[in-house]
Design a protein around this motif. Structure first.
Motif, PDB file in Angstrom:
ATOM      1  N   GLY A   1      24.134 -34.432 -35.329  1.00  0.00           N
ATOM      2  CA  GLY A   1      24.285 -35.836 -34.989  1.00  0.00           C
ATOM      3  C   GLY A   1      25.689 -36.247 -34.569  1.00  0.00           C
ATOM      4  N   VAL A   2      26.540 -35.288 -34.272  1.00  0.00           N
ATOM      5  CA  VAL A   2      27.912 -35.589 -33.868  1.00  0.00           C
ATOM      6  C   VAL A   2      27.968 -35.718 -32.348  1.00  0.00           C
ATOM      7  N   SER A   3      28.523 -36.814 -31.856  1.00  0.00           N
ATOM      8  CA  SER A   3      28.676 -37.017 -30.417  1.00  0.00           C
ATOM      9  C   SER A   3      29.740 -36.053 -29.895  1.00  0.00           C
ATOM     10  N   THR A   4      29.339 -35.188 -28.958  1.00  0.00           N
ATOM     11  CA  THR A   4      30.186 -34.079 -28.526  1.00  0.00           C
ATOM     12  C   THR A   4      30.258 -34.004 -27.007  1.00  0.00           C
TER      13      THR A   4
ATOM     14  N   MET B   1      27.912 -22.889 -28.476  1.00  0.00           N
ATOM     15  CA  MET B   1      27.183 -22.842 -29.747  1.00  0.00           C
ATOM     16  C   MET B   1      27.724 -23.906 -30.701  1.00  0.00           C
ATOM     17  N   LEU B   2      29.035 -24.070 -30.732  1.00  0.00           N
ATOM     18  CA  LEU B   2      29.633 -25.107 -31.571  1.00  0.00           C
ATOM     19  C   LEU B   2      29.145 -26.489 -31.149  1.00  0.00           C
TER      20      LEU B   2
ATOM     21  N   ARG C   1      25.822 -31.284 -32.159  1.00  0.00           N
ATOM     22  CA  ARG C   1      24.800 -32.240 -31.715  1.00  0.00           C
ATOM     23  C   ARG C   1      23.602 -32.241 -32.649  1.00  0.00           C
ATOM     24  N   LEU C   2      23.202 -31.050 -33.125  1.00  0.00           N
ATOM     25  CA  LEU C   2      22.097 -30.983 -34.074  1.00  0.00           C
ATOM     26  C   LEU C   2      22.421 -31.733 -35.362  1.00  0.00           C
TER      27      LEU C   2
END
Length: 74
Positions: free
Chosen positions: A27-30, A18-19, A24-25
């Motif tokens: 906009g963080v590259s994960t 979930m994190l 990602r929603l």
């Protein structure tokens, strides 16, 4: 892993996934790292607390849990 990865999430359990999805929603590259090579064969949780359902509801994800679960009166 890409050179552009901003966050590494360790563990592909419910909280880690979930994190990672929320990041990602935003906009963080994960990247998610998981030690197990396959999903577990049985659930490790016995219930969902009200706050967890509130968090799921923020993304419209609560209905499958509510419809499949057993409500326990307080």
């Amino acid at each position: 892993m890409s050179d552009e990865t901003e966050v590494i999430v360790v563990g592909a359990g419910p909280v880690g996934l979930m994190l990672a999805a929320e990041l990602r929603l935003a906009g963080v590259s994960t990247v998610v790292l998981e030690r197990a090579d396959a999903p577990g064969t049985h659930p490790r949780a016995l219930g969902l607390h009200a706050r967890t359902l509130e968090q799921l509801a923020m993304r419209g994800l609560q209905e499958p849990f509510l419809s499949a679960g057993v409500r326990v009166p307080s």
